[in-house]
Design a protein around this motif. Structure first.
Motif, PDB file in Angstrom:
ATOM      1  N   PRO A 226      42.363  36.311  42.993  1.00  0.00           N
ATOM      2  CA  PRO A 226      41.562  35.574  42.011  1.00  0.00           C
ATOM      3  C   PRO A 226      40.054  35.338  42.464  1.00  0.00           C
ATOM      4  O   PRO A 226      39.457  34.594  43.741  1.00  0.00           O
ATOM      5  N   GLY A 227      39.967  35.365  41.068  1.00  0.00           N
ATOM      6  CA  GLY A 227      38.123  34.838  40.614  1.00  0.00           C
ATOM      7  C   GLY A 227      37.217  36.330  41.481  1.00  0.00           C
ATOM      8  O   GLY A 227      36.015  36.071  40.526  1.00  0.00           O
ATOM      9  N   ALA A 228      37.817  37.157  41.535  1.00  0.00           N
ATOM     10  CA  ALA A 228      36.996  38.239  42.491  1.00  0.00           C
ATOM     11  C   ALA A 228      37.694  39.085  42.236  1.00  0.00           C
ATOM     12  O   ALA A 228      36.701  40.176  41.859  1.00  0.00           O
ATOM     13  N   THR A 229      38.804  39.682  41.345  1.00  0.00           N
ATOM     14  CA  THR A 229      39.122  41.374  40.602  1.00  0.00           C
ATOM     15  C   THR A 229      39.864  40.821  39.440  1.00  0.00           C
ATOM     16  O   THR A 229      40.839  39.464  39.029  1.00  0.00           O
ATOM     17  N   PRO A 230      40.708  42.039  39.524  1.00  0.00           N
ATOM     18  CA  PRO A 230      41.210  41.651  37.758  1.00  0.00           C
ATOM     19  C   PRO A 230      42.757  41.194  38.632  1.00  0.00           C
ATOM     20  O   PRO A 230      43.188  41.853  39.570  1.00  0.00           O
ATOM     21  N   CYS A 231      43.654  40.904  37.841  1.00  0.00           N
ATOM     22  CA  CYS A 231      45.314  40.542  38.408  1.00  0.00           C
ATOM     23  C   CYS A 231      45.916  41.302  37.583  1.00  0.00           C
ATOM     24  O   CYS A 231      45.786  42.983  36.757  1.00  0.00           O
ATOM     25  N   LEU A 232      47.450  41.161  38.143  1.00  0.00           N
ATOM     26  CA  LEU A 232      48.104  42.872  37.150  1.00  0.00           C
ATOM     27  C   LEU A 232      48.278  42.757  35.927  1.00  0.00           C
ATOM     28  O   LEU A 232      48.503  43.974  35.943  1.00  0.00           O
ATOM     29  N   ARG A 233      48.089  41.728  35.663  1.00  0.00           N
ATOM     30  CA  ARG A 233      48.452  41.290  33.783  1.00  0.00           C
ATOM     31  C   ARG A 233      47.086  41.952  33.299  1.00  0.00           C
ATOM     32  O   ARG A 233      47.268  42.549  32.299  1.00  0.00           O
TER      33      ARG A 233
ATOM     34  N   ARG B 157      40.823  38.980  28.020  1.00  0.00           N
ATOM     35  CA  ARG B 157      42.099  37.963  26.758  1.00  0.00           C
ATOM     36  C   ARG B 157      43.525  38.368  28.406  1.00  0.00           C
ATOM     37  O   ARG B 157      43.991  37.454  27.426  1.00  0.00           O
ATOM     38  N   CYS B 158      42.834  38.539  29.471  1.00  0.00           N
ATOM     39  CA  CYS B 158      44.709  38.410  30.455  1.00  0.00           C
ATOM     40  C   CYS B 158      44.704  37.490  29.673  1.00  0.00           C
ATOM     41  O   CYS B 158      44.081  35.917  29.901  1.00  0.00           O
ATOM     42  N   ALA B 159      46.347  36.961  29.996  1.00  0.00           N
ATOM     43  CA  ALA B 159      46.815  36.292  29.841  1.00  0.00           C
ATOM     44  C   ALA B 159      46.979  34.983  31.108  1.00  0.00           C
ATOM     45  O   ALA B 159      46.634  33.462  30.694  1.00  0.00           O
ATOM     46  N   ALA B 160      46.813  35.826  32.068  1.00  0.00           N
ATOM     47  CA  ALA B 160      46.944  35.220  32.888  1.00  0.00           C
ATOM     48  C   ALA B 160      45.519  34.818  33.469  1.00  0.00           C
ATOM     49  O   ALA B 160      44.834  33.661  34.237  1.00  0.00           O
ATOM     50  N   CYS B 161      44.340  35.305  33.760  1.00  0.00           N
ATOM     51  CA  CYS B 161      43.329  35.497  34.920  1.00  0.00           C
ATOM     52  C   CYS B 161      42.463  34.728  34.129  1.00  0.00           C
ATOM     53  O   CYS B 161      41.020  34.681  34.309  1.00  0.00           O
ATOM     54  N   ALA B 162      42.177  35.947  32.856  1.00  0.00           N
ATOM     55  CA  ALA B 162      41.283  34.671  31.839  1.00  0.00           C
ATOM     56  C   ALA B 162      41.552  33.912  31.053  1.00  0.00           C
ATOM     57  O   ALA B 162      41.088  32.508  30.999  1.00  0.00           O
ATOM     58  N   LEU B 163      42.972  33.351  30.441  1.00  0.00           N
ATOM     59  CA  LEU B 163      42.858  32.191  29.720  1.00  0.00           C
ATOM     60  C   LEU B 163      44.146  31.635  30.379  1.00  0.00           C
ATOM     61  O   LEU B 163      44.593  29.821  29.983  1.00  0.00           O
TER      62      LEU B 163
ATOM     63  N   ASN C  18      51.921  37.350  40.356  1.00  0.00           N
ATOM     64  CA  ASN C  18      51.042  37.014  39.797  1.00  0.00           C
ATOM     65  C   ASN C  18      49.999  35.464  38.876  1.00  0.00           C
ATOM     66  O   ASN C  18      49.145  34.858  39.635  1.00  0.00           O
ATOM     67  N   ASP C  19      51.028  35.401  38.854  1.00  0.00           N
ATOM     68  CA  ASP C  19      50.895  33.879  37.845  1.00  0.00           C
ATOM     69  C   ASP C  19      50.707  32.735  39.048  1.00  0.00           C
ATOM     70  O   ASP C  19      49.267  32.057  38.764  1.00  0.00           O
ATOM     71  N   VAL C  20      51.672  32.731  40.073  1.00  0.00           N
ATOM     72  CA  VAL C  20      50.951  31.944  41.299  1.00  0.00           C
ATOM     73  C   VAL C  20      49.647  31.902  41.481  1.00  0.00           C
ATOM     74  O   VAL C  20      48.711  31.126  42.099  1.00  0.00           O
ATOM     75  N   SER C  21      49.608  32.722  42.239  1.00  0.00           N
ATOM     76  CA  SER C  21      48.654  34.100  42.987  1.00  0.00           C
ATOM     77  C   SER C  21      47.533  32.883  42.062  1.00  0.00           C
ATOM     78  O   SER C  21      46.097  32.465  42.816  1.00  0.00           O
ATOM     79  N   ILE C  22      46.554  33.330  40.717  1.00  0.00           N
ATOM     80  CA  ILE C  22      46.662  32.941  40.192  1.00  0.00           C
ATOM     81  C   ILE C  22      46.150  31.382  40.040  1.00  0.00           C
ATOM     82  O   ILE C  22      45.475  30.544  39.723  1.00  0.00           O
ATOM     83  N   LYS C  23      47.289  30.668  39.386  1.00  0.00           N
ATOM     84  CA  LYS C  23      47.188  29.922  39.823  1.00  0.00           C
ATOM     85  C   LYS C  23      46.952  28.745  41.008  1.00  0.00           C
ATOM     86  O   LYS C  23      45.294  27.755  40.622  1.00  0.00           O
ATOM     87  N   HIS C  24      46.605  29.188  42.000  1.00  0.00           N
ATOM     88  CA  HIS C  24      46.855  28.746  43.650  1.00  0.00           C
ATOM     89  C   HIS C  24      45.669  29.179  44.265  1.00  0.00           C
ATOM     90  O   HIS C  24      45.119  28.751  45.033  1.00  0.00           O
ATOM     91  N   ARG C  25      45.506  30.298  43.112  1.00  0.00           N
ATOM     92  CA  ARG C  25      43.940  30.668  44.213  1.00  0.00           C
ATOM     93  C   ARG C  25      44.640  31.396  45.474  1.00  0.00           C
ATOM     94  O   ARG C  25      43.593  31.608  46.118  1.00  0.00           O
ATOM     95  N   ILE C  26      45.428  32.608  45.596  1.00  0.00           N
ATOM     96  CA  ILE C  26      46.152  32.729  46.956  1.00  0.00           C
ATOM     97  C   ILE C  26      46.195  33.725  47.016  1.00  0.00           C
ATOM     98  O   ILE C  26      46.694  34.984  45.644  1.00  0.00           O
ATOM     99  N   PRO C  27      45.461  35.247  47.374  1.00  0.00           N
ATOM    100  CA  PRO C  27      45.811  37.041  46.978  1.00  0.00           C
ATOM    101  C   PRO C  27      46.229  36.788  46.873  1.00  0.00           C
ATOM    102  O   PRO C  27      48.018  36.528  47.565  1.00  0.00           O
TER     103      PRO C  27
END
Length: 342
Positions: free
Chosen positions: A164-171, A242-248, A137-146
């Motif tokens: 990433p950028g279109a849906t919620p993430c795992l966290r 407030r999601c640590a990964a996709c918001a912050l 999930n971290d790699v996905s959000i950081k590098h914008r890979i679904p």
């Protein structure tokens, strides 16, 4: 780019894919993390569909208990104790020799996750633990890979597509991993084959939609299936502001501050995996000579097995060690220190 119209004729006839979609599949790159029940079914779908490059990532080796649900392996693979990535590559190459396969016998950690999970168009989840899923999930959000999450236990499973950028993430869904012992695992509840294919059918269909570019057809819901008795729920998930990964954009699981050796219980195996804190390269030949007076030693081209009393150590060249016969991390670390060194 040449497309084998005869091989993919039925898929090309399916209008949402067609020839243009088949060409896109041939240019696509997919990483599959974990080659157990979910991962082998996903790899089979991707290779048969004509995805151009499939990266196969797994830390484990084939055992007889895998054969009930892990579709790419057979009894010979189990007898030889082949690494799953190696056995899967051999089977998949015989299925479709035009697909480029990249097999890696390795554990995904914060050290190698970005190297192994980037340079692809999609990541598919075939794992059995949340530590690895949070890394994905971290790699996905950081590098914008679904990526497409999947999990199974018993006769039930879940799946969700993360863009990433279109849906919620795992966290957004699971801010923290379940507490150890708080949830059933395949070790305590078992797992049946049909739920594997229910979940991977959904994952693979979503994967094809993403790879051919049909984002309008994607499902934004979290799906939960129970096959015994049957129940299906599709839940709409909201982004967590407030999601640590996709918001912050805080990538906690890629943080190198945690440098302690990892001790992870492997699902259904009565086994602890010890991963070294620092990269290692073990000389298995030398280690085999040192251990042979102390117990039974078996050497293969890919690993070393050492049995002493009721425990067995399976030692890989990259320093990972599976300690079989215990679920106690302390006992596992003690055995590794005793026989291999700290």
């Amino acid at each position: 780019m040449h497309i084998d119209r005869k091989r993919y004729s039925r898929q090309i006839l399916f209008s949402p894919i067609g020839e243009a979609g088949q060409a896109r599949l041939a240019r696509s790159r997919v990483a599959i993390v974990g080659l157990g029940a979910l991962g082998t079914a996903l790899a089979n779908h991707m290779v048969r569909s004509g995805v151009g490059t499939v990266r196969l990532l797994d830390r484990d080796f084939v055992e007889e208990s895998n054969l009930q649900r892990q579709m790419l392996y057979d009894e010979r693979d189990a007898r030889e104790g082949l690494p799953k990535a190696v056995a899967a590559e051999r089977k998949l190459r015989a299925i479709n020799s035009s697909v480029r396969l990249e097999a890696h016998v390795t554990d995904i950690t914060w050290r190698n996750a970005e190297e192994l999970l980037t340079g692809v168009d999609l990541i598919l989840d075939g794992t059995d633990n949340f530590d690895t899923r949070y890394l994905i999930n971290d790699v996905s959000i950081k590098h914008r890979i679904p990526w497409i999450y999947g999990g199974i236990v018993g006769s039930r499973g879940m799946t969700f597509t993360v863009r990433p950028g279109a849906t919620p993430c795992l966290r957004c869904i699971f801010p923290e991993a379940p507490e150890p012992g708080s949830a059933e695992t395949c070790d305590t509840a078992g797992v049946i084959g049909p739920i594997v294919h229910m979940i991977t059918a959904h994952q693979a269909a979503e994967a094809l939609k993403l790879l051919v570019g049909d984002t309008e057809a994607l499902d934004r819901r979290l799906h939960h299936y129970e096959l015994w008795p049957y129940h299906h729920a599709a839940l709409r998930v909201k982004e967590n502001p407030r999601c640590a990964a996709c918001a912050l954009h805080r990538y906690d699981f890629l943080d190198p501050e945690n440098k302690e050796p990892r001790a992870v219980s492997l699902c259904g195996r009565n086994t602890i995996q010890i991963t070294p804190a620092k990269p290692a390269r073990l000389n298995l030949e030398r280690l085999a000579r040192r251990l042979s007076p102390l117990g039974q030693v078996e050497r293969t081209p890919f690993l070393l097995r050492f049995s002493a009393d009721e425990h067995r150590l399976v030692i890989f060249p990259d320093g990972r060690i599976l300690v079989q016969g215990t679920e106690d991390p302390g006992v596992a670390r003690s055995l590794v220190s005793k026989y291999v060194g700290s």
